[in-house]
Enzyme design. Sequence first.
Site, PDB file in Angstrom:
ATOM      1  N   ARG A  67      13.457   3.385  40.377  1.00 40.57           N
ATOM      2  CA  ARG A  67      13.152   2.603  39.127  1.00 40.57           C
ATOM      3  C   ARG A  67      12.525   1.315  39.167  1.00 40.57           C
ATOM      4  O   ARG A  67      12.925   0.521  40.154  1.00 40.57           O
ATOM      5  CB  ARG A  67      14.835   2.381  38.494  1.00 40.57           C
ATOM      6  N   TYR A 195       9.103   9.314  39.237  1.00 44.54           N
ATOM      7  CA  TYR A 195      10.624   9.035  39.798  1.00 44.54           C
ATOM      8  C   TYR A 195      11.713   9.585  38.722  1.00 44.54           C
ATOM      9  O   TYR A 195      11.653   8.909  37.704  1.00 44.54           O
ATOM     10  CB  TYR A 195      10.653   7.548  40.392  1.00 44.54           C
ATOM     11  N   GLY A 197      14.697   8.349  37.910  1.00 49.28           N
ATOM     12  CA  GLY A 197      15.170   7.377  36.807  1.00 49.28           C
ATOM     13  C   GLY A 197      14.262   6.971  35.840  1.00 49.28           C
ATOM     14  O   GLY A 197      14.694   6.448  34.741  1.00 49.28           O
ATOM     15  N   LYS A 204      18.720   7.622  32.356  1.00 55.24           N
ATOM     16  CA  LYS A 204      18.920   6.231  32.031  1.00 55.24           C
ATOM     17  C   LYS A 204      18.443   5.908  30.725  1.00 55.24           C
ATOM     18  O   LYS A 204      18.842   5.040  29.867  1.00 55.24           O
ATOM     19  CB  LYS A 204      18.570   5.252  33.190  1.00 55.24           C
ATOM     20  N   HIS A 224      27.648   3.289  31.853  1.00 57.36           N
ATOM     21  CA  HIS A 224      27.235   3.933  33.308  1.00 57.36           C
ATOM     22  C   HIS A 224      28.573   3.975  33.974  1.00 57.36           C
ATOM     23  O   HIS A 224      28.872   3.352  34.887  1.00 57.36           O
ATOM     24  CB  HIS A 224      26.494   2.750  33.895  1.00 57.36           C
ATOM     25  N   SER A 246      24.746   0.021  41.128  1.00 58.47           N
ATOM     26  CA  SER A 246      24.197   1.217  42.312  1.00 58.47           C
ATOM     27  C   SER A 246      24.620   0.586  43.783  1.00 58.47           C
ATOM     28  O   SER A 246      24.845  -0.780  43.906  1.00 58.47           O
ATOM     29  CB  SER A 246      22.817   1.115  42.216  1.00 58.47           C
ATOM     30  N   CYS A 248      27.676   1.107  45.316  1.00 61.04           N
ATOM     31  CA  CYS A 248      28.955   0.906  45.422  1.00 61.04           C
ATOM     32  C   CYS A 248      29.919   2.356  45.547  1.00 61.04           C
ATOM     33  O   CYS A 248      30.776   1.997  45.551  1.00 61.04           O
ATOM     34  CB  CYS A 248      29.166   0.100  44.143  1.00 61.04           C
ATOM     35  N   ASN A 252      30.677   8.872  45.367  1.00 62.59           N
ATOM     36  CA  ASN A 252      31.859   9.433  46.339  1.00 62.59           C
ATOM     37  C   ASN A 252      33.027   9.354  45.607  1.00 62.59           C
ATOM     38  O   ASN A 252      33.932   9.946  46.005  1.00 62.59           O
ATOM     39  CB  ASN A 252      31.609   8.541  47.516  1.00 62.59           C
ATOM     40  N   ASP A 275      28.124   9.712  36.726  1.00 65.24           N
ATOM     41  CA  ASP A 275      27.136   8.534  36.181  1.00 65.24           C
ATOM     42  C   ASP A 275      27.183   8.040  34.892  1.00 65.24           C
ATOM     43  O   ASP A 275      26.957   6.885  34.707  1.00 65.24           O
ATOM     44  CB  ASP A 275      25.622   9.063  36.687  1.00 65.24           C
ATOM     45  N   ARG A 367      16.711  11.320  47.506  1.00 60.03           N
ATOM     46  CA  ARG A 367      17.761  11.927  46.210  1.00 60.03           C
ATOM     47  C   ARG A 367      18.216  13.466  46.376  1.00 60.03           C
ATOM     48  O   ARG A 367      17.058  14.161  46.738  1.00 60.03           O
ATOM     49  CB  ARG A 367      17.205  11.665  44.765  1.00 60.03           C
ATOM     50  N   ARG A 398      30.615  -5.262  44.750  1.00 60.25           N
ATOM     51  CA  ARG A 398      30.723  -5.427  46.149  1.00 60.25           C
ATOM     52  C   ARG A 398      30.728  -6.897  46.511  1.00 60.25           C
ATOM     53  O   ARG A 398      29.895  -7.846  46.467  1.00 60.25           O
ATOM     54  CB  ARG A 398      29.382  -4.861  46.732  1.00 60.25           C
ATOM     55  N   ASN A 494      40.805   5.180  48.983  1.00 62.31           N
ATOM     56  CA  ASN A 494      40.743   4.604  47.716  1.00 62.31           C
ATOM     57  C   ASN A 494      41.800   5.218  46.895  1.00 62.31           C
ATOM     58  O   ASN A 494      42.088   4.707  45.940  1.00 62.31           O
ATOM     59  CB  ASN A 494      39.354   4.422  47.220  1.00 62.31           C
TER      60      ASN A 494
HETATM   61  C1  OXD Z   1      21.283   4.275  39.423  1.00 60.83           C
HETATM   62  C2  OXD Z   1      21.016   5.801  39.568  1.00 60.83           C
HETATM   63  O1  OXD Z   1      20.284   3.622  40.092  1.00 60.83           O
HETATM   64  O2  OXD Z   1      22.312   6.400  39.052  1.00 60.83           O
HETATM   65  O3  OXD Z   1      22.192   3.848  38.926  1.00 60.83           O
HETATM   66  O4  OXD Z   1      20.043   6.335  39.936  1.00 60.83           O
HETATM   67 MN    MN Z   2      23.371   5.093  38.078  1.00 58.91          MN
END
Ligand code: OXD
Ligand code: MN
Length: 586
Positions: A67, A195, A197, A204, A224, A246, A248, A252, A275, A367, A398, A494
Amino acid sequence: MNTKVRQWVDEIVTMCEPDEIVWITGSKEQYDKLYEEACKSGELIKLNQEKHPNCYLHRSRQNDVARTEDKTFICCDNKEDAGPTNNWCAPDEMYSKLKKIYKGSMKGKKMYLIPFAMGVVGSKFTKYGIEASDSIYVVLNMEKMARVGQAALDKINETGDFVKCLHASKDVDFDERYIAHFPHDNTIWSINSAYGGNALLSKKCFALRIASCNARDEDWLAEHMLILGIENPQGEVSYIAAAFPSACGKTNLAMIVPPELYAKKGYKVWCVGDDIAWIRIGDDGRLWAMNAESGFFGVAPGTSRNSNPNMLKTLESNAIFTNVVHNLNDNTIWWEGLPNPPTDALDWKNEKWSVEDGTKGAHPNSRFTVKAEQCPCISKEFDNPNGVPLSAIIFGGRRAKTFPLVLQSKDWEHGVFIGSIMGSETTAAATSAVGVVRRDPMAMLPFCGYNMADYFNHWLNVGKKLTNPPKIFNVNWFRTDDDGNFVWPGFSDNMRVLDWIIRRSNDVGEAELTPIGFVPTASEININELNGITTDIIKNLLSLDNSLWKEEVKNIQSFYNTFEGKIPESLKKALLELEKELNTKN
Ligand code: OXD
Ligand code: MN
């Protein structure tokens, strides 16, 4: 066809001058043909169909891999309404500048018209869009990321209400790249990038930047956030939405596999989204969240059996991979984090590559795109038109030293304060200035379509309408020791923190009130069968360093100052209170 649709299509066709228009119906035959065409032109490479049925590799231009925030604009009438965190341009000025760049941009090309729904078609929460694009890659990715096809078009034709998304890859010229949003007329114009995003405009651009403006006006939240459900041994599922900047580990966490200890007892985790969450106020005074998307567009490097086994299973078939390593040994793919680097391979730039070269083979932002329904732990509520009721909202970032492993806000207002001060320390991969905090409130800094001070106010107002609000938490998986090593093991473990969060959401579990909110007593974090983590280590992970927090307060104050007096009073008050309490502690 609805006159509004016809008018818009006429307008963009006159401007872009494509040779042909192709409506995407959502039929398999049409997609099959498009895959064939894309393979013929080299836009896609068909991978080993025995090992990866229906999977393809794509390489983007080297100047088009992420992005581009400095080329992303919010075009509303007043600059102040875009706020200090967005690039702004007056709508007329941007339209006339871009019209020149779009003029004739699709000569010799096809214009694909992609009708899509964000949410389940027919749900009262769903919104619709049509993306016009000159890129087959965009069409084939959109098929996975949104609910594309005739059913969406039928809805659009009923009402004439849709977000007008115009995308042209054109020459992928960096200097003439623009990602422009016009919230007053639900329009997005993106040019010179292919790209994800920047080009999959449902994501987004629509589901966050435009939708956040719709949400402000219609009393809901476009966030988000991942959404997950935790099922306890009694079969009850509690839902959590979580926002992280992003890098973090949002994807996962969305598919976390509970550690043995929890799995044996019967705990299960279900993924609703990774997301984007659209969150509404329910008649029952709770918040209800739905995943606006239908697929995952995730970062490949680092996705491994350890970090996200569910995603690896999801990716076994029907996936598009962008900018990863092409393994020529068997026509498969590879990225950093997977075992057995290939001996005969091409890197993301299409150059001969070996792990011994010491360079990264996959682009750090390479990606995958895949449908959510393929995920082994996808929630059975994924397609529920009402979404799922939230017990908790989690913010996080983070942070090496300041934030504890987990904390709970004092109440909704204080939770909005915690979200507003979110930040993440930059990593070596991202910039040379390691450890600098980038404020990223609610992980929405690059995605909020209006002034973030008004956005905080909107959050406060939503809270006032809730009789049963979710509890708000903050987590930090990234505390480090003096040598810079992560202390908390993360990933599966976690779950131990989520366990406390769920208990607190049900008003059980012990905590101590600190200047920054409720922090669990150390014994509340389950460390059974967790090698190398002692109660003392947990105490340390939950401790607050008063002098670092005083620094933090100053840093937050200067961030708040950038909003020129628009920050809501209650957030300013929360900051003052925090400062006062830190001072009385020392
Ligand atoms: C981001 C994505 O950058 O989800 O947050 O691609
Ligand atoms: Mn995102």
